[in-house]
Write a protein that holds these residues in place. Structure first.
Motif, PDB file in Angstrom:
ATOM      1  N   LYS A   1       0.828  -1.205   0.000  1.00 41.47           N
ATOM      2  CA  LYS A   1       0.000   0.000   0.000  1.00 41.47           C
ATOM      3  C   LYS A   1       0.861   1.253   0.000  1.00 41.47           C
ATOM      4  CE  LYS A   1      -4.206  -1.764   2.249  1.00 41.47           C
ATOM      5  NZ  LYS A   1      -5.086  -1.642   3.452  1.00 41.47           N
ATOM      6  N   LYS A   2       1.925   1.224   0.811  1.00 40.17           N
ATOM      7  CA  LYS A   2       2.827   2.383   0.872  1.00 40.17           C
ATOM      8  C   LYS A   2       3.498   2.612  -0.472  1.00 40.17           C
ATOM      9  CE  LYS A   2       6.879   4.085   3.459  1.00 40.17           C
ATOM     10  NZ  LYS A   2       6.334   5.363   3.968  1.00 40.17           N
ATOM     11  N   ARG A   3       3.931   1.517  -1.119  1.00 42.23           N
ATOM     12  CA  ARG A   3       4.597   1.643  -2.414  1.00 42.23           C
ATOM     13  C   ARG A   3       3.641   2.195  -3.474  1.00 42.23           C
ATOM     14  NH1 ARG A   3       8.315   3.439  -5.172  1.00 42.23           N
ATOM     15  NH2 ARG A   3       8.859   2.347  -7.108  1.00 42.23           N
ATOM     16  N   LEU A   4       2.413   1.691  -3.492  1.00 43.21           N
ATOM     17  CA  LEU A   4       1.427   2.175  -4.456  1.00 43.21           C
ATOM     18  C   LEU A   4       1.093   3.646  -4.202  1.00 43.21           C
ATOM     19  CD1 LEU A   4      -0.979  -0.907  -4.678  1.00 43.21           C
ATOM     20  CD2 LEU A   4       0.684  -0.149  -6.393  1.00 43.21           C
ATOM     21  N   THR A   5       1.019   4.018  -2.920  1.00 42.36           N
ATOM     22  CA  THR A   5       0.765   5.421  -2.576  1.00 42.36           C
ATOM     23  C   THR A   5       1.914   6.301  -3.047  1.00 42.36           C
ATOM     24  OG1 THR A   5      -0.516   4.769  -0.627  1.00 42.36           O
ATOM     25  CG2 THR A   5       0.317   7.027  -0.682  1.00 42.36           C
TER      26      THR A   5
ATOM     27  N   ARG B   1      -1.564   5.824   7.539  1.00 40.98           N
ATOM     28  CA  ARG B   1      -2.266   6.970   8.127  1.00 40.98           C
ATOM     29  C   ARG B   1      -1.276   8.010   8.632  1.00 40.98           C
ATOM     30  NH1 ARG B   1      -6.901   5.880  12.520  1.00 40.98           N
ATOM     31  NH2 ARG B   1      -7.856   5.059  10.611  1.00 40.98           N
ATOM     32  N   LEU B   2      -0.200   7.557   9.287  1.00 39.50           N
ATOM     33  CA  LEU B   2       0.812   8.491   9.780  1.00 39.50           C
ATOM     34  C   LEU B   2       1.492   9.201   8.605  1.00 39.50           C
ATOM     35  CD1 LEU B   2       2.500   9.727  12.046  1.00 39.50           C
ATOM     36  CD2 LEU B   2       4.009   7.737  11.916  1.00 39.50           C
ATOM     37  N   ASP B   3       1.790   8.452   7.546  1.00 36.16           N
ATOM     38  CA  ASP B   3       2.418   9.059   6.363  1.00 36.16           C
ATOM     39  C   ASP B   3       1.548  10.189   5.805  1.00 36.16           C
ATOM     40  OD1 ASP B   3       4.479   7.307   6.633  1.00 36.16           O
ATOM     41  OD2 ASP B   3       4.134   6.226   4.758  1.00 36.16           O
ATOM     42  N   LEU B   4       0.255   9.949   5.685  1.00 39.91           N
ATOM     43  CA  LEU B   4      -0.646  10.972   5.158  1.00 39.91           C
ATOM     44  C   LEU B   4      -0.684  12.187   6.076  1.00 39.91           C
ATOM     45  CD1 LEU B   4      -3.596   8.724   3.916  1.00 39.91           C
ATOM     46  CD2 LEU B   4      -1.858   9.859   2.520  1.00 39.91           C
ATOM     47  N   ALA B   5      -0.644  11.957   7.394  1.00 37.27           N
ATOM     48  CA  ALA B   5      -0.633  13.064   8.352  1.00 37.27           C
ATOM     49  C   ALA B   5       0.647  13.881   8.211  1.00 37.27           C
ATOM     50  CB  ALA B   5      -0.771  12.525   9.773  1.00 37.27           C
ATOM     51  N   ILE B   6       1.770  13.202   8.023  1.00 36.09           N
ATOM     52  CA  ILE B   6       3.057  13.898   7.865  1.00 36.09           C
ATOM     53  C   ILE B   6       3.065  14.709   6.576  1.00 36.09           C
ATOM     54  CG2 ILE B   6       5.528  13.550   7.436  1.00 36.09           C
ATOM     55  CD1 ILE B   6       5.395  11.185   9.415  1.00 36.09           C
ATOM     56  N   LEU B   7       2.516  14.145   5.490  1.00 32.34           N
ATOM     57  CA  LEU B   7       2.453  14.878   4.228  1.00 32.34           C
ATOM     58  C   LEU B   7       1.643  16.161   4.384  1.00 32.34           C
ATOM     59  CD1 LEU B   7       1.952  11.953   1.690  1.00 32.34           C
ATOM     60  CD2 LEU B   7       3.962  13.415   1.892  1.00 32.34           C
ATOM     61  N   LEU B   8       0.531  16.083   5.117  1.00 36.14           N
ATOM     62  CA  LEU B   8      -0.287  17.270   5.352  1.00 36.14           C
ATOM     63  C   LEU B   8       0.458  18.285   6.219  1.00 36.14           C
ATOM     64  CD1 LEU B   8      -3.824  15.690   5.957  1.00 36.14           C
ATOM     65  CD2 LEU B   8      -3.088  17.039   3.987  1.00 36.14           C
TER      66      LEU B   8
ATOM     67  N   GLY C   1       1.671   6.602  -6.899  1.00 32.02           N
ATOM     68  CA  GLY C   1       0.531   7.424  -7.302  1.00 32.02           C
ATOM     69  C   GLY C   1       0.743   8.899  -7.022  1.00 32.02           C
ATOM     70  N   PHE C   2       1.171   9.223  -5.795  1.00 28.62           N
ATOM     71  CA  PHE C   2       1.387  10.616  -5.423  1.00 28.62           C
ATOM     72  C   PHE C   2       2.540  11.229  -6.228  1.00 28.62           C
ATOM     73  CE2 PHE C   2      -1.464   9.962  -1.985  1.00 28.62           C
ATOM     74  CZ  PHE C   2      -1.798  11.207  -1.460  1.00 28.62           C
ATOM     75  N   SER C   3       3.614  10.465  -6.430  1.00 31.35           N
ATOM     76  CA  SER C   3       4.776  10.986  -7.158  1.00 31.35           C
ATOM     77  C   SER C   3       4.429  11.301  -8.602  1.00 31.35           C
ATOM     78  CB  SER C   3       5.932   9.990  -7.096  1.00 31.35           C
ATOM     79  OG  SER C   3       6.370   9.806  -5.776  1.00 31.35           O
ATOM     80  N   LEU C   4       3.720  10.392  -9.263  1.00 33.13           N
ATOM     81  CA  LEU C   4       3.316  10.634 -10.647  1.00 33.13           C
ATOM     82  C   LEU C   4       2.401  11.852 -10.735  1.00 33.13           C
ATOM     83  CD1 LEU C   4       2.665   7.002 -11.951  1.00 33.13           C
ATOM     84  CD2 LEU C   4       4.501   8.555 -12.665  1.00 33.13           C
ATOM     85  N   ALA C   5       1.451  11.949  -9.802  1.00 24.18           N
ATOM     86  CA  ALA C   5       0.525  13.081  -9.803  1.00 24.18           C
ATOM     87  C   ALA C   5       1.273  14.402  -9.587  1.00 24.18           C
ATOM     88  CB  ALA C   5      -0.535  12.888  -8.725  1.00 24.18           C
ATOM     89  N   LEU C   6       2.214  14.408  -8.642  1.00 25.99           N
ATOM     90  CA  LEU C   6       2.972  15.627  -8.371  1.00 25.99           C
ATOM     91  C   LEU C   6       3.859  16.017  -9.544  1.00 25.99           C
ATOM     92  CD1 LEU C   6       3.958  15.019  -4.642  1.00 25.99           C
ATOM     93  CD2 LEU C   6       2.493  16.842  -5.514  1.00 25.99           C
TER      94      LEU C   6
ATOM     95  N   ASN D   1      13.554   9.603  -7.518  1.00 24.35           N
ATOM     96  CA  ASN D   1      14.096   8.591  -6.610  1.00 24.35           C
ATOM     97  C   ASN D   1      12.981   7.736  -6.022  1.00 24.35           C
ATOM     98  OD1 ASN D   1      16.401  11.061  -5.758  1.00 24.35           O
ATOM     99  ND2 ASN D   1      17.091   9.041  -6.409  1.00 24.35           N
ATOM    100  N   VAL D   2      11.842   8.377  -5.744  1.00 31.06           N
ATOM    101  CA  VAL D   2      10.694   7.643  -5.208  1.00 31.06           C
ATOM    102  C   VAL D   2      10.172   6.654  -6.246  1.00 31.06           C
ATOM    103  CG1 VAL D   2       8.333   7.827  -4.333  1.00 31.06           C
ATOM    104  CG2 VAL D   2      10.046   9.509  -3.639  1.00 31.06           C
ATOM    105  N   LEU D   3      10.020   7.092  -7.483  1.00 32.36           N
ATOM    106  CA  LEU D   3       9.522   6.209  -8.538  1.00 32.36           C
ATOM    107  C   LEU D   3      10.470   5.035  -8.777  1.00 32.36           C
ATOM    108  CD1 LEU D   3       8.158   8.766 -11.160  1.00 32.36           C
ATOM    109  CD2 LEU D   3       6.849   7.295  -9.628  1.00 32.36           C
ATOM    110  N   LYS D   4      11.767   5.255  -8.569  1.00 38.90           N
ATOM    111  CA  LYS D   4      12.754   4.188  -8.754  1.00 38.90           C
ATOM    112  C   LYS D   4      12.779   3.219  -7.565  1.00 38.90           C
ATOM    113  CE  LYS D   4      16.818   5.484 -10.282  1.00 38.90           C
ATOM    114  NZ  LYS D   4      18.071   6.308 -10.345  1.00 38.90           N
ATOM    115  N   GLY D   5      12.056   3.538  -6.504  1.00 36.48           N
ATOM    116  CA  GLY D   5      12.012   2.662  -5.339  1.00 36.48           C
ATOM    117  C   GLY D   5      13.175   2.857  -4.384  1.00 36.48           C
ATOM    118  N   GLU D   6      13.959   3.927  -4.583  1.00 37.88           N
ATOM    119  CA  GLU D   6      15.101   4.195  -3.706  1.00 37.88           C
ATOM    120  C   GLU D   6      14.693   5.006  -2.480  1.00 37.88           C
ATOM    121  OE1 GLU D   6      18.408   4.533  -7.313  1.00 37.88           O
ATOM    122  OE2 GLU D   6      17.195   6.270  -6.733  1.00 37.88           O
ATOM    123  N   MET D   7      13.567   5.721  -2.617  1.00 40.84           N
ATOM    124  CA  MET D   7      13.056   6.547  -1.535  1.00 40.84           C
ATOM    125  C   MET D   7      11.546   6.389  -1.442  1.00 40.84           C
ATOM    126  SD  MET D   7      15.188  10.157  -1.968  1.00 40.84           S
ATOM    127  CE  MET D   7      14.301  10.917  -0.593  1.00 40.84           C
ATOM    128  N   SER D   8      11.003   6.905  -0.367  1.00 37.15           N
ATOM    129  CA  SER D   8       9.558   6.989  -0.184  1.00 37.15           C
ATOM    130  C   SER D   8       9.221   8.474  -0.039  1.00 37.15           C
ATOM    131  CB  SER D   8       9.140   6.224   1.075  1.00 37.15           C
ATOM    132  OG  SER D   8       7.762   6.405   1.346  1.00 37.15           O
TER     133      SER D   8
END
Length: 202
Positions: free
Chosen positions: A6-10, A167-174, A13-18, A100-107
Motif C-alpha cells: 500500500k505504501k509503495r502504491l501510494t 495513516r501516519l504518512d498521510l498526516a506527515i504529508l499534510l 501514485g502521489f509521485s506521478l501526480a505531483l 528517486n521515489v519512482l525508482k524505489g530508492e526513496m519513499s
C-alpha cells in the motif's frame, strides 16, 4: 507485506501526480538552471538508503562551483546565488527526488537519507533508521526540520520507524505543507547548510 505494498502504491501514485502537476514549474526551473549553472541542472550525491544501500540522490543544483584564488571552493554561503536561495527556501530543489521515489530508492515519507560517511558513526540504535526507506519528508522534518540537533533528529526518526503506517504518512504529508509554504525551519539561524554529523558523545 500488505502494508508495504500500500505504501509503495501510494508513493507511486502521489509521485506521478505531483510530477504531472508541477511539470511546468519543473521545466521552468530546468531552463533557469541551465542559464545560472551553465547547463549543470542537477546535483547528484551518494546517500545511504534502506539497509544502508547506497543510491544517488537527485536535487536541483543550488550552489555554484566558484573557487578562490588558491583553487579551493568558496565557503557555502558565497556559492548560493539568488536562484539557489529561492529554490532552497521554497523546497523546490527537492522536486527531482520524486524520481528517486519512482525508482524505489526513496519513499515520500521516511527518515531523510544521509551521507554514507555517517554510517560508521551511528550507534546500533541510531542505525535502525535504515530499517525503512528514506523519505523526501519525515517525522523529523515536521518537528523542527533542520533547526533541531542531531540527537533530536534521530529520536524522531526512530519514533517513525517504530510507529510508521499509511495513516501516519498521510498526516506527515499534510503537516509538511505549512513549513514549506511558510519557508520555516530550513536551516539554523545564520547558516546556509546543515552541520555535519560527527557521531554522538558516548
Amino acid at each position: 507485506m500488505r502494508g508495504c505494498m500500500k505504501k509503495r502504491l501510494t508513493d507511486i501514485g502521489f509521485s506521478l501526480a505531483l510530477l504531472v502537476l508541477t511539470a511546468p514549474v519543473f521545466l521552468a526551473i530546468v531552463v533557469l538552471q541551465c542559464l545560472a549553472y551553465r547547463g549543470k541542472v542537477f546535483f547528484l550525491q551518494a546517500r545511504a538508503g534502506k539497509h544502508g544501500k547506497i543510491f544517488t540522490l537527485i536535487k536541483f543544483r543550488t550552489m555554484t562551483e566558484e573557487l578562490d584564488t588558491d583553487g579551493q571552493l568558496l565557503p557555502d554561503h558565497l556559492r548560493v546565488p539568488r536562484l539557489g536561495a529561492w529554490l532552497r527556501a521554497s523546497s523546490l530543489d527537492e522536486l527531482p527526488q520524486l524520481l528517486n521515489v519512482l525508482k524505489g530508492e526513496m519513499s515520500l515519507v521516511g527518515p531523510r537519507p544521509l551521507l554514507p560517511e555517517y554510517l560508521p558513526l551511528y550507534s546500533p540504535e541510531q542505525r535502525r533508521r535504515h530499517e525503512v526507506l528514506p523519505g523526501i519528508t519525515g517525522w523529523a522534518q515536521v518537528n523542527g526540520r533542520n533547526t533541531v540537533d542531531w540527537g533530536k533528529k534521530f529520536e524522531y526518526d526512530l519514533w517513525y520507524v517504530d510507529n510508521h503506517s499509511l495513516r501516519l504518512d498521510l498526516a506527515i504529508l499534510l503537516k509538511t505543507v505549512k513549513p514549506v509554504v511558510s519557508r520555516q525551519q530550513i536551516y539554523p539561524e545564520g547558516r546556509t547548510s546543515v552541520e555535519k554529523f560527527r557521531g554522538m558523545p558516548s
